[in-house]
Design a protein around this motif. Structure first.
Motif, PDB file in Angstrom:
ATOM      1  N   ASP A  56      44.406  42.042  47.880  1.00  0.00           N
ATOM      2  CA  ASP A  56      45.753  41.492  47.726  1.00  0.00           C
ATOM      3  C   ASP A  56      45.696  40.059  47.207  1.00  0.00           C
ATOM      4  O   ASP A  56      46.417  39.692  46.271  1.00  0.00           O
ATOM      5  N   GLU A  59      44.603  40.052  43.550  1.00  0.00           N
ATOM      6  CA  GLU A  59      45.683  40.453  42.637  1.00  0.00           C
ATOM      7  C   GLU A  59      46.679  39.318  42.437  1.00  0.00           C
ATOM      8  O   GLU A  59      47.116  39.054  41.310  1.00  0.00           O
ATOM      9  N   ARG A  60      47.041  38.654  43.515  1.00  0.00           N
ATOM     10  CA  ARG A  60      48.037  37.588  43.415  1.00  0.00           C
ATOM     11  C   ARG A  60      47.496  36.392  42.634  1.00  0.00           C
ATOM     12  O   ARG A  60      48.207  35.784  41.830  1.00  0.00           O
ATOM     13  N   ARG A  89      42.329  49.647  40.868  1.00  0.00           N
ATOM     14  CA  ARG A  89      43.318  48.649  41.315  1.00  0.00           C
ATOM     15  C   ARG A  89      43.003  47.285  40.714  1.00  0.00           C
ATOM     16  O   ARG A  89      43.898  46.591  40.213  1.00  0.00           O
ATOM     17  N   LEU A  90      41.741  46.895  40.748  1.00  0.00           N
ATOM     18  CA  LEU A  90      41.358  45.583  40.234  1.00  0.00           C
ATOM     19  C   LEU A  90      41.505  45.506  38.718  1.00  0.00           C
ATOM     20  O   LEU A  90      42.005  44.519  38.173  1.00  0.00           O
ATOM     21  N   SER A  92      43.526  47.175  36.917  1.00  0.00           N
ATOM     22  CA  SER A  92      44.959  47.152  36.623  1.00  0.00           C
ATOM     23  C   SER A  92      45.520  45.740  36.761  1.00  0.00           C
ATOM     24  O   SER A  92      46.464  45.361  36.057  1.00  0.00           O
ATOM     25  N   ALA A  93      44.918  44.958  37.666  1.00  0.00           N
ATOM     26  CA  ALA A  93      45.364  43.572  37.877  1.00  0.00           C
ATOM     27  C   ALA A  93      44.707  42.606  36.904  1.00  0.00           C
ATOM     28  O   ALA A  93      44.984  41.398  36.943  1.00  0.00           O
TER      29      ALA A  93
END
Length: 300
Positions: A56, A59-60, A89-90, A92-93
């Motif tokens: 989290d 990503e931020r 996930r990573l 995509s960020a």
């Protein structure tokens, strides 16, 4: 090594840094307030908070324009399926770099009991990250024999792009370790792990945030790190680097920069770095003026 040459080494290292933070509440705002956009920030993995906290924060920070390096602690990941989900996930960020330690989860969550099998699975997935860091141990690991840490680095070298050294407060130990790594023909660039100057009271607050159990493990792994870093006169990062400069400045040893342990004192760490660079550059100017016959003073 001459004083000016040592100062040049220090300036080069201080210009090639990344900043380690813990995934606590408010750390994203602390980074945004303390570091320029585009800075490289690594995010640790905490067994008490779970890997989602690391992802989290990563990503931020990536969303705010930082070059982010999350820690994928192998012992916190269930297996190849979860690893594939984390990777997706990573990516995509926009995260393209990771650091892969074994981690402190006890017992291991699933299939990975060390970093090596996770690194192999990343390689089998066509190397989804452009940079993959692994840990180096200038000091003995409290729970792993030196022979095993040496063998592990050798085994992991083909899956990684860089080595990040763990903490040591002995510049001679650091310099000797760098030379030994190269003598074993491990040629990955090395980032030197270095705590910046930090405040004892803030260290204590961070310790409570990361959990009593993890604080105990941290102290077991790093000896008197809290006392050594926080006590005035007990540790000076620049003096430490200066004493190791003859080795760290050798081009053939490929020391690529510094990995700064901020303990979430991000603004303070960056202010210290900027101040040290200004001091080194100011001394270089005065040294040049003195060599030209202009009153001034040289490197001390």
């Amino acid at each position: 090594m001459r004083r000016r040459a040592r100062a040049d080494v220090l300036e080069g290292l201080l210009n090639r840094v990344r900043y380690e933070v813990l995934p606590t509440a408010g750390v994203v705002d602390a980074v945004a307030a303390g570091l320029p956009g585009g800075a490289t920030v690594t995010v640790t993995a905490s067994p008490s908070k779970g890997l989602d906290a690391t992802l989290d924060v990563a990503e931020r920070l990536a969303g705010r324009g930082y070059d982010v390096v999350p820690h994928l602690a192998a012992r916190m990941i269930a297996g190849p399926g979860e690893l594939a989900e984390i990777t997706a996930r990573l990516r995509s960020a926009g995260v393209t770099k990771v650091f892969v330690p074994a981690g402190d989860a006890e017992p291991a969550t699933g299939a990975y009991d060390s970093a090596l099998p996770l690194l192999r699975d990343l390689a089998a997935a066509a190397h989804p990250f452009t940079e993959v860091g692994i840990t180096g141990y200038p000091e003995s690991h409290p729970g792993i024999h030196d022979d095993l840490t040496i063998q592990a680095m050798w085994d992991k070298r083909q899956y990684a792009t860089q080595v990040v050294s763990n903490l040591t407060f002995d510049p001679d130990t650091l310099a000797s370790w760098v030379r030994r790594v190269r003598a074993r023909d491990v040629r990955l660039p090395i980032l030197v792990g270095l705590p910046g100057p930090v405040e004892r009271a803030k260290l204590v607050r961070i310790a409570t945030k990361i959990g009593v159990g993890e604080s105990a493990r941290f102290l077991a792994k790093h000896g008197g790190v809290f006392a050594r870093v926080a006590v005035p006169g007990g540790y000076d990062p620049i003096r430490f680097l200066d004493r190791a400069a003859a080795t760290l400045g050798r081009a053939d040893l490929q020391v690529a920069g510094l990995h700064l342990f901020t303990f979430n004192q991000v603004a303070e760490t960056e202010a210290w770095r900027v101040a040290q660079l200004a001091r080194l550059r100011g001394r270089a100017d005065r040294s040049g003026a003195r060599a030209a016959g202009v009153p001034g003073w040289g490197i001390s």
